[in-house]
Design an enzyme around this catalytic site. Structure first.
Site, mmCIF file in Angstrom:
data_model
loop_
_atom_site.group_PDB
_atom_site.id
_atom_site.type_symbol
_atom_site.label_atom_id
_atom_site.label_comp_id
_atom_site.label_asym_id
_atom_site.label_seq_id
_atom_site.Cartn_x
_atom_site.Cartn_y
_atom_site.Cartn_z
ATOM 1 N N ASP A 35 -18.198 23.690 5.278
ATOM 2 C CA ASP A 35 -19.118 24.562 4.552
ATOM 3 C C ASP A 35 -19.197 24.169 3.079
ATOM 4 O O ASP A 35 -20.282 24.154 2.497
ATOM 5 C CB ASP A 35 -18.685 26.023 4.688
ATOM 6 N N ARG A 46 -26.739 21.321 0.088
ATOM 7 C CA ARG A 46 -27.890 22.232 0.080
ATOM 8 C C ARG A 46 -28.328 22.551 -1.343
ATOM 9 O O ARG A 46 -29.517 22.695 -1.631
ATOM 10 C CB ARG A 46 -27.547 23.527 0.813
ATOM 11 N N SER A 77 -22.616 30.137 6.500
ATOM 12 C CA SER A 77 -21.710 29.860 5.376
ATOM 13 C C SER A 77 -20.828 31.080 5.091
ATOM 14 O O SER A 77 -19.603 30.975 5.005
ATOM 15 C CB SER A 77 -22.524 29.490 4.138
ATOM 16 N N LYS A 99 -16.490 31.671 6.448
ATOM 17 C CA LYS A 99 -15.360 31.970 5.544
ATOM 18 C C LYS A 99 -14.666 33.264 5.948
ATOM 19 O O LYS A 99 -13.438 33.370 5.902
ATOM 20 C CB LYS A 99 -15.855 32.040 4.096
ATOM 21 N N HIS A 154 -17.334 41.899 2.701
ATOM 22 C CA HIS A 154 -17.892 40.825 1.883
ATOM 23 C C HIS A 154 -19.162 41.326 1.233
ATOM 24 O O HIS A 154 -19.982 42.001 1.859
ATOM 25 C CB HIS A 154 -18.215 39.594 2.733
#
Length: 433
Positions: A161, A168, A183, A187, A82
């Site tokens: 999320d 947020r 968060s 995922k 990621h």
């Protein structure tokens, strides 16, 4: 249990236990806890932080709020990666086939881009016919057959999320390290990987502008991985100027293919090999990172990884002939140049400004409903440290929009030319394990 008591506890610096965090996430997901109370808790977390145990519990409750992808039918140890994102970041297009070329399965789900350019799957749609929506059976079969697939996010992953992030975004609590870390990790965990390598960017084009903030986020995410039983490595990489020389969609695909064909684009090659090397060690193919890096560099040079990329494009319905004839990728009607106004050295490039320029050309989305122009983009001719003369071409802008004035203005803001050559920044700032 009452939400107001939990808000008070967190406001006063207390630690929420797993049961309390489960109550919060379940209630927020099924809408029995209203937005205003969740906003208050988010602000309390913003100011008081969370312990490792709290952040891990929050992550796993968000995972449990929706679907969890089962990759057990895919043979081998699944390693995901990621990136926290940046300008010109086409690393996944290089890393995935590189890691797959040694037999480690890369079963990757990616999102679409919002902002300066498309996401990884948007870029892949530059290939006519490329299909980003596979069934679970097709996805599994393809990864077992050729060791890689990249598809759009499917199912109902981490709905808690999604709701919390939207909240947020409008309550000034986006930049809370525990909330960002949970968060991202929720995922990745919901997507089913056994191990995760995180590419945490730092610099002018990154969400985390300072190294200290990037390091804090990296450490938090690695701690979550440890606490929930996922081997996790974070690599902090430089995003103080765009990655590579291409920003856009089709042109980023082109540059990724060129790197897989052996072209030495130093920053892309170094960062891709670093990420891939750590993935290969977590996938238990090599005993050490140095061995992984050296062998993967050979595979990049000899065409092994490019062949996997070619097979991958064809397997998902894309026209793989474009891999061997890059001129067949989408081409823009109009082209203009951005030139140096004075002689000197490129002192800095504000990567975000270049990203916005690319978006104005059509390469990105200002809203989620905008259509991408795959041909739009920017080719950088000069990067930080390069010497320039007045009138030298610094960048080439391409678009199907004839008027590129706004994009040129952004480029003017992005580049600073000074009298002295700047010191080089490291490409890899740190590795957190």
């Amino acid at each position: 249990m009452r939400m107001v008591d939990l808000i008070l506890k967190k406001r006063n610096g207390g630690e929420l236990n797993e049961e309390e965090i489960r109550f919060v996430i379940e209630g927020f997901t099924n809408e029995t806890i209203p937005d205003y109370q969740m906003s208050a808790l988010s602000m309390a977390i913003y100011f008081n932080g969370m312990t490792e145990k709290e952040t891990a519990a929050l992550t796993m409750e968000m995972v449990k709020s929706g679907d969890v992808i089962d990759l057990s039918n895919i043979q081998g140890k699944k390693v995901d990666k990621h990136s926290t994102g940046g300008v010109g970041d086409k690393i996944s297009l290089i890393v995935a086939p590189l890691v797959a070329s040694i037999g480690i399965p890369v079963a990757k789900m990616s999102g679409r881009g919002l902002g300066h350019t498309g996401g990884t799957i948007d870029k892949l749609e530059s290939f006519p016919g490329f299909n980003v929506e596979l069934t679970e059976e097709q996805f599994t079969k393809q990864v077992n057959d050729i060791k890689m697939s990249i598809i759009g996010q499917t199912g109902n992953l981490t709905p808690a999320d999604k709701r919390l992030y939207a909240l947020r975004d409008v309550t000034a609590t986006v930049d809370s390290i525990p909330l960002i870390a949970s968060s991202i990790m929720s995922k990745k965990i919901a997507a089913g990987a056994d191990s995760i390598v995180l590419d945490v960017k730092t610099g002018s084009g990154a969400f985390m502008k300072s190294f200290d903030d990037a390091k804090a986020l990296a450490e938090e995410m690695v701690a979550i991985g440890k606490n929930v039983g996922r081997q996790t490595v974070a690599v902090i990489t430089d995003m103080d100027q765009p990655l590579g020389f291409e920003i856009g969609n089709a042109n980023e695909v082109k540059e990724a293919i060129e790197v897989l064909s052996g072209k030495d684009v130093n920053d892309l090659k170094t960062i891709a090999l670093t990420i891939a090397g750590h993935m290969a060690v977590l996938g238990e193919f090599y005993p050490t990172f140095d061995e992984a890096y050296a062998d993967l560099e050979k595979r990049m040079a000899d065409g092994h990884a490019l062949e996997v990329f070619r097979q991958f494009v064809a397997a998902q319905g894309g026209d793989a002939s474009l891999v061997d004839d890059l001129s067949k990728l989408p081409q823009a009607k109009y082209e203009t140049t951005f030139v140096a106004k004075q002689a000197g050295y490129v002192e800095s490039i504000i990567a975000d400004e270049v990203g916005v320029a690319a978006m104005l050309l059509g390469a990105g989305r200002a809203t989620k409903d905008d259509q991408l122009d795959f041909a739009a983009g920017i080719t950088l001719e000069k990067k930080v440290g390069d010497k320039v003369e007045a009138g030298d071409v610094i960048a080439v802008l391409r678009s199907n929009k004839e008027d590129m004035t706004s994009a040129l203005e952004r480029m003017d803001h992005a580049y600073t030319i000074g009298a002295t050559e700047p010191a080089a920044r490291p490409l890899v700032h740190a590795v957190i394990q």
